[in-house]
Write a protein that holds these residues in place. Structure first.
Motif, PDB file in Angstrom:
ATOM      1  N   ALA A 162       0.834  -1.206   0.000  1.00 18.46           N
ATOM      2  CA  ALA A 162       0.000   0.000   0.000  1.00 18.46           C
ATOM      3  C   ALA A 162       0.867   1.255   0.000  1.00 18.46           C
ATOM      4  O   ALA A 162       0.560   2.225  -0.709  1.00 18.46           O
ATOM      5  N   LEU A 163       1.937   1.248   0.765  1.00 19.78           N
ATOM      6  CA  LEU A 163       2.842   2.404   0.786  1.00 19.78           C
ATOM      7  C   LEU A 163       3.442   2.644  -0.600  1.00 19.78           C
ATOM      8  O   LEU A 163       3.558   3.795  -1.033  1.00 19.78           O
ATOM      9  N   ALA A 164       3.787   1.583  -1.298  1.00 22.72           N
ATOM     10  CA  ALA A 164       4.330   1.714  -2.652  1.00 22.72           C
ATOM     11  C   ALA A 164       3.274   2.289  -3.601  1.00 22.72           C
ATOM     12  O   ALA A 164       3.588   3.135  -4.445  1.00 22.72           O
ATOM     13  N   VAL A 165       2.031   1.856  -3.468  1.00 19.80           N
ATOM     14  CA  VAL A 165       0.940   2.373  -4.309  1.00 19.80           C
ATOM     15  C   VAL A 165       0.711   3.852  -4.016  1.00 19.80           C
ATOM     16  O   VAL A 165       0.531   4.655  -4.944  1.00 19.80           O
ATOM     17  N   LEU A 166       0.720   4.228  -2.746  1.00 22.96           N
ATOM     18  CA  LEU A 166       0.522   5.640  -2.389  1.00 22.96           C
ATOM     19  C   LEU A 166       1.644   6.503  -2.970  1.00 22.96           C
ATOM     20  O   LEU A 166       1.400   7.619  -3.431  1.00 22.96           O
ATOM     21  N   ALA A 167       2.861   5.975  -2.965  1.00 25.94           N
ATOM     22  CA  ALA A 167       3.984   6.705  -3.565  1.00 25.94           C
ATOM     23  C   ALA A 167       3.791   6.831  -5.072  1.00 25.94           C
ATOM     24  O   ALA A 167       4.001   7.900  -5.652  1.00 25.94           O
ATOM     25  N   GLU A 168       3.377   5.738  -5.711  1.00 28.09           N
ATOM     26  CA  GLU A 168       3.136   5.754  -7.154  1.00 28.09           C
ATOM     27  C   GLU A 168       2.053   6.771  -7.524  1.00 28.09           C
ATOM     28  O   GLU A 168       2.139   7.458  -8.551  1.00 28.09           O
ATOM     29  N   ALA A 169       1.039   6.894  -6.672  1.00 31.02           N
ATOM     30  CA  ALA A 169      -0.065   7.831  -6.918  1.00 31.02           C
ATOM     31  C   ALA A 169       0.307   9.269  -6.567  1.00 31.02           C
ATOM     32  O   ALA A 169      -0.488  10.176  -6.768  1.00 31.02           O
ATOM     33  N   VAL A 183      -6.846  -3.817   7.403  1.00 30.06           N
ATOM     34  CA  VAL A 183      -5.626  -3.076   7.073  1.00 30.06           C
ATOM     35  C   VAL A 183      -4.946  -3.670   5.848  1.00 30.06           C
ATOM     36  O   VAL A 183      -5.009  -4.876   5.654  1.00 30.06           O
ATOM     37  N   PRO A 184      -4.344  -2.838   5.048  1.00 31.35           N
ATOM     38  CA  PRO A 184      -4.250  -1.382   5.181  1.00 31.35           C
ATOM     39  C   PRO A 184      -5.527  -0.674   4.735  1.00 31.35           C
ATOM     40  O   PRO A 184      -6.203  -1.129   3.820  1.00 31.35           O
ATOM     41  N   VAL A 185      -5.819   0.429   5.414  1.00 34.89           N
ATOM     42  CA  VAL A 185      -6.963   1.265   5.077  1.00 34.89           C
ATOM     43  C   VAL A 185      -6.464   2.701   4.953  1.00 34.89           C
ATOM     44  O   VAL A 185      -5.790   3.213   5.854  1.00 34.89           O
ATOM     45  N   PHE A 186      -6.795   3.342   3.842  1.00 33.44           N
ATOM     46  CA  PHE A 186      -6.432   4.729   3.600  1.00 33.44           C
ATOM     47  C   PHE A 186      -7.665   5.572   3.878  1.00 33.44           C
ATOM     48  O   PHE A 186      -8.734   5.307   3.345  1.00 33.44           O
ATOM     49  N   ARG A 187      -7.528   6.568   4.748  1.00 35.13           N
ATOM     50  CA  ARG A 187      -8.678   7.343   5.216  1.00 35.13           C
ATOM     51  C   ARG A 187      -8.481   8.830   4.964  1.00 35.13           C
ATOM     52  O   ARG A 187      -7.405   9.376   5.231  1.00 35.13           O
ATOM     53  N   ALA A 188      -9.525   9.464   4.454  1.00 35.38           N
ATOM     54  CA  ALA A 188      -9.591  10.923   4.380  1.00 35.38           C
ATOM     55  C   ALA A 188     -10.464  11.341   5.558  1.00 35.38           C
ATOM     56  O   ALA A 188     -11.690  11.334   5.488  1.00 35.38           O
ATOM     57  N   ALA A 189      -9.821  11.649   6.679  1.00 41.05           N
ATOM     58  CA  ALA A 189     -10.523  11.849   7.947  1.00 41.05           C
ATOM     59  C   ALA A 189     -11.489  13.025   7.900  1.00 41.05           C
ATOM     60  O   ALA A 189     -12.585  12.957   8.468  1.00 41.05           O
ATOM     61  N   ASP A 190     -11.111  14.095   7.227  1.00 40.50           N
ATOM     62  CA  ASP A 190     -11.971  15.276   7.193  1.00 40.50           C
ATOM     63  C   ASP A 190     -13.254  15.026   6.404  1.00 40.50           C
ATOM     64  O   ASP A 190     -14.252  15.701   6.600  1.00 40.50           O
ATOM     65  N   ARG A 191     -13.233  14.034   5.515  1.00 41.49           N
ATOM     66  CA  ARG A 191     -14.423  13.698   4.729  1.00 41.49           C
ATOM     67  C   ARG A 191     -15.063  12.388   5.189  1.00 41.49           C
ATOM     68  O   ARG A 191     -16.079  11.969   4.640  1.00 41.49           O
ATOM     69  N   GLU A 192     -14.438  11.743   6.167  1.00 40.57           N
ATOM     70  CA  GLU A 192     -14.917  10.467   6.707  1.00 40.57           C
ATOM     71  C   GLU A 192     -15.104   9.418   5.612  1.00 40.57           C
ATOM     72  O   GLU A 192     -16.082   8.670   5.605  1.00 40.57           O
ATOM     73  N   LEU A 193     -14.135   9.378   4.690  1.00 39.17           N
ATOM     74  CA  LEU A 193     -14.125   8.385   3.624  1.00 39.17           C
ATOM     75  C   LEU A 193     -12.950   7.443   3.820  1.00 39.17           C
ATOM     76  O   LEU A 193     -11.881   7.860   4.274  1.00 39.17           O
ATOM     77  N   GLU A 194     -13.150   6.170   3.482  1.00 35.18           N
ATOM     78  CA  GLU A 194     -12.092   5.182   3.619  1.00 35.18           C
ATOM     79  C   GLU A 194     -11.967   4.369   2.338  1.00 35.18           C
ATOM     80  O   GLU A 194     -12.964   4.069   1.680  1.00 35.18           O
ATOM     81  N   LEU A 195     -10.731   4.012   2.040  1.00 30.84           N
ATOM     82  CA  LEU A 195     -10.416   3.175   0.896  1.00 30.84           C
ATOM     83  C   LEU A 195      -9.728   1.930   1.427  1.00 30.84           C
ATOM     84  O   LEU A 195      -8.623   2.003   1.966  1.00 30.84           O
ATOM     85  N   ASP A 196     -10.407   0.797   1.313  1.00 28.14           N
ATOM     86  CA  ASP A 196      -9.860  -0.464   1.810  1.00 28.14           C
ATOM     87  C   ASP A 196      -8.953  -1.106   0.762  1.00 28.14           C
ATOM     88  O   ASP A 196      -9.163  -0.952  -0.440  1.00 28.14           O
ATOM     89  N   TRP A 197      -7.985  -1.844   1.232  1.00 26.25           N
ATOM     90  CA  TRP A 197      -7.118  -2.640   0.379  1.00 26.25           C
ATOM     91  C   TRP A 197      -7.936  -3.773  -0.204  1.00 26.25           C
ATOM     92  O   TRP A 197      -8.807  -4.288   0.475  1.00 26.25           O
ATOM     93  N   PRO A 198      -7.745  -4.157  -1.439  1.00 31.22           N
ATOM     94  CA  PRO A 198      -6.678  -3.720  -2.333  1.00 31.22           C
ATOM     95  C   PRO A 198      -7.073  -2.477  -3.128  1.00 31.22           C
ATOM     96  O   PRO A 198      -8.233  -2.301  -3.478  1.00 31.22           O
ATOM     97  N   PHE A 199      -6.084  -1.619  -3.358  1.00 32.03           N
ATOM     98  CA  PHE A 199      -6.285  -0.452  -4.214  1.00 32.03           C
ATOM     99  C   PHE A 199      -5.023  -0.239  -5.038  1.00 32.03           C
ATOM    100  O   PHE A 199      -3.950  -0.700  -4.668  1.00 32.03           O
ATOM    101  N   ASP A 200      -5.208   0.426  -6.171  1.00 33.19           N
ATOM    102  CA  ASP A 200      -4.076   0.755  -7.035  1.00 33.19           C
ATOM    103  C   ASP A 200      -3.957   2.275  -7.122  1.00 33.19           C
ATOM    104  O   ASP A 200      -4.755   3.013  -6.534  1.00 33.19           O
ATOM    105  N   ALA A 201      -2.960   2.730  -7.867  1.00 35.43           N
ATOM    106  CA  ALA A 201      -2.704   4.170  -7.949  1.00 35.43           C
ATOM    107  C   ALA A 201      -3.897   4.919  -8.542  1.00 35.43           C
ATOM    108  O   ALA A 201      -4.230   6.014  -8.082  1.00 35.43           O
ATOM    109  N   ASP A 202      -4.557   4.335  -9.536  1.00 33.81           N
ATOM    110  CA  ASP A 202      -5.723   4.999 -10.128  1.00 33.81           C
ATOM    111  C   ASP A 202      -6.853   5.137  -9.113  1.00 33.81           C
ATOM    112  O   ASP A 202      -7.515   6.174  -9.047  1.00 33.81           O
TER     113      ASP A 202
END
Length: 76
Positions: free
Chosen positions: A17-24, A48-67
């Motif tokens: 996930a860290l690699a994908v976040l870097a790619e994005a 986990v891993p879960v990517f969260r936009a806390a101010d918007r209360e949105l979450e993106l669960d794994w698996p995810f790609d750069a797009d």
């Protein structure tokens, strides 16, 4: 935008996930390790891993790609 990556200390998916976040080219985010927090463990333990936009209360669960990350960041 307050971005958080919930992860574990020893988690190969979290490393991916860290690699994908870097790619994005994700803006600055905070890494939060759930291992020693009972509440976070209960909420994110199997997700986990879960990517969260806390101010918007949105979450993106794994698996995810750069797009998917770029689309997630453009939401809201």
């Amino acid at each position: 935008m307050e971005l958080i990556l919930y992860q574990r200390d020893t988690c190969h998916l979290c490393d991916l996930a860290l690699a994908v976040l870097a790619e994005a080219r994700t803006p600055e985010f905070t890494s939060v390790f759930i291992d020693d927090d009972d509440a976070l463990e209960a909420r994110y333990g199997l997700r986990v891993p879960v990517f969260r936009a806390a101010d918007r209360e949105l979450e993106l669960d794994w698996p995810f790609d750069a797009d998917a990350v770029r689309a997630f960041l453009d939401m809201g």
